[in-house]
Design a protein around this motif. Structure first.
Motif, PDB file in Angstrom:
ATOM      1  N   VAL A 134       4.889   5.856   2.227  1.00 20.32           N
ATOM      2  CA  VAL A 134       4.284   7.160   1.943  1.00 20.32           C
ATOM      3  C   VAL A 134       5.081   7.779   0.812  1.00 20.32           C
ATOM      4  O   VAL A 134       6.284   7.539   0.672  1.00 20.32           O
ATOM      5  CB  VAL A 134       4.262   8.078   3.175  1.00 20.32           C
ATOM      6  N   PHE A 183       0.567   5.642   0.439  1.00 18.94           N
ATOM      7  CA  PHE A 183      -0.247   6.773   0.857  1.00 18.94           C
ATOM      8  C   PHE A 183       0.514   8.063   0.599  1.00 18.94           C
ATOM      9  O   PHE A 183       1.733   8.103   0.759  1.00 18.94           O
ATOM     10  CB  PHE A 183      -0.561   6.701   2.357  1.00 18.94           C
ATOM     11  N   ARG A 197      -1.343  11.568   4.558  1.00 17.60           N
ATOM     12  CA  ARG A 197      -2.153  10.471   5.103  1.00 17.60           C
ATOM     13  C   ARG A 197      -1.287   9.440   5.836  1.00 17.60           C
ATOM     14  O   ARG A 197      -1.640   8.272   5.947  1.00 17.60           O
ATOM     15  CB  ARG A 197      -2.946   9.803   3.973  1.00 17.60           C
ATOM     16  N   GLU A 207      -2.873   7.063   8.432  1.00 22.70           N
ATOM     17  CA  GLU A 207      -3.522   5.861   7.906  1.00 22.70           C
ATOM     18  C   GLU A 207      -2.502   4.758   7.656  1.00 22.70           C
ATOM     19  O   GLU A 207      -2.763   3.575   7.913  1.00 22.70           O
ATOM     20  CB  GLU A 207      -4.262   6.187   6.607  1.00 22.70           C
ATOM     21  N   ALA A 208      -1.327   5.141   7.160  1.00 19.28           N
ATOM     22  CA  ALA A 208      -0.268   4.167   6.926  1.00 19.28           C
ATOM     23  C   ALA A 208       0.176   3.529   8.241  1.00 19.28           C
ATOM     24  O   ALA A 208       0.419   2.315   8.314  1.00 19.28           O
ATOM     25  CB  ALA A 208       0.912   4.839   6.223  1.00 19.28           C
ATOM     26  N   ALA A 267       0.846  -1.191   0.000  1.00 20.17           N
ATOM     27  CA  ALA A 267       0.000   0.000   0.000  1.00 20.17           C
ATOM     28  C   ALA A 267       0.880   1.238   0.000  1.00 20.17           C
ATOM     29  O   ALA A 267       1.965   1.241   0.583  1.00 20.17           O
ATOM     30  CB  ALA A 267      -0.919   0.017   1.220  1.00 20.17           C
TER      31      ALA A 267
END
Length: 318
Positions: A305, A282, A286, A289-290, A280
């Motif tokens: 990120v 980001f 954000r 959220e990570a 994922a």
């Protein structure tokens, strides 16, 4: 510059996106424009205050130790890198303050190597901490070699997935613990997957009746306890997650920034020996959220990120 920072210990909610001071570049460091920074479990553990007995926090703290980016300006004594060089780094100092979740980071040369040419910014950012951990434990504490059978815990995670690849490159057979959904992924890395949980020891014994030559523990707790009973005579045990490993005759390992080791990982990545899966990504703002996703502990590979190239150009700012 824009960065993520926290001014007190706590959960992901203490992370703030906003302006912090531009970094100062010491004589043995380079200014790096950050393109991506990876999230590691140690990041949220530090944010929660779990490392307070080891590392002083100089608030506000910018989290993050992994980075990929472009050199803007070298320090006055630096000859290893010049402006425009693409680099990766495990930018850890002996205190918490000047991390990589920012537009720029001042990175000591001892923490850097050139970026693998075949990896994206995101994948490259996921290589340093996880790759160095796997490389140093396998080659140092565990002394893995051809013909060994190695048990790697959390074989689909950031450290574990690279450990599987490196151990196979060293000529070892690898058994890796993973959830059922990640078994195909572990097989693709070259490992033989086994399920976590009750009956783990019996499942490993089914694959290695005479025991394993080395155990790379990234989980701790019950997994570590079970591992100690799975070792063959003269077997080696190392953990990066649980200091109790010393009670079982093993070694507790903490990764060290090392430019030569990191360059070797760059070479192995370019040779196709090591790959980094990004689960994922980001944008920087954000990052909370990570962190939350990392804390869930179910990541395949790495979480990162990302940042866009800065405008105006960094050379006009610094």
């Amino acid at each position: 510059m824009k960065a993520i920072s926290y001014s007190r210990y706590g959960g992901p909610e203490v992370l703030e996106y906003g302006e912090v001071r531009d970094p100062k570049v010491g004589p043995d460091a380079v200014l790096v424009e950050v393109r991506a920074a990876a999230v590691n479990p140690v990041d949220w553990k530090a944010r929660e205050g779990y490392l307070d007995g080891m590392l002083e926090a100089v608030f506000p703290v910018v989290p993050g130790w992994d980075v990929s980016g472009v050199v803007v300006r070298p320090g006055v004594s630096v000859t290893e890198f010049g402006a425009g060089d693409e680099v990766i780094g495990y930018v850890r100092e002996d205190f918490l303050s000047r991390g990589t979740f920012a537009e720029y980071v001042a990175a000591p040369v001892r923490t850097l190597a050139r970026k693998p040419r075949n990896l994206s910014w995101e994948a490259a950012a996921g290589l340093p901490l996880a790759g160095l951990t796997a490389y140093q434990v396998l080659n140092g504490a565990l002394r893995v070699g051809r013909g060994d059978t190695v048990l790697v815990h959390a074989a689909a995670g950031g450290v574990g997935s690279i450990a599987v690849q490196l151990a196979r490159h060293l000529g070892a057979r690898v058994v890796g613990t993973a959830s059922a959904r990640n078994h195909d992924y572990v097989r693709a890395l070259g490992g033989e997957p086994v399920e976590y949980g009750d009956g783990l020891a019996e499942r490993v014994r089914g694959l290695a009746p005479e025991g394993v030559d080395a155990v790379f523990d990234t989980v701790g707790g019950e997994a570590l306890k079970a591992s100690a009973n799975l070792l063959a005579p003269e077997g080696r045990l190392a953990s990066i997650a649980d200091g109790e490993v010393v009670r079982y005759g093993g070694r507790y390992c903490w990764v060290r920034p090392d430019a030569e080791d990191l360059l070797r990982l760059t070479e192995l990545a370019e040779q196709g020996v090591v790959s980094v899966h990004v689960d994922a990504a980001f944008p920087l703002e954000r990052a909370a959220e990570a962190h939350r996703l990392s804390e869930e502990g179910r990541t395949r590979g790495k979480i990162v990120v990302t940042l866009e190239p800065q405008t105006p150009a960094a050379e006009d700012r610094f």
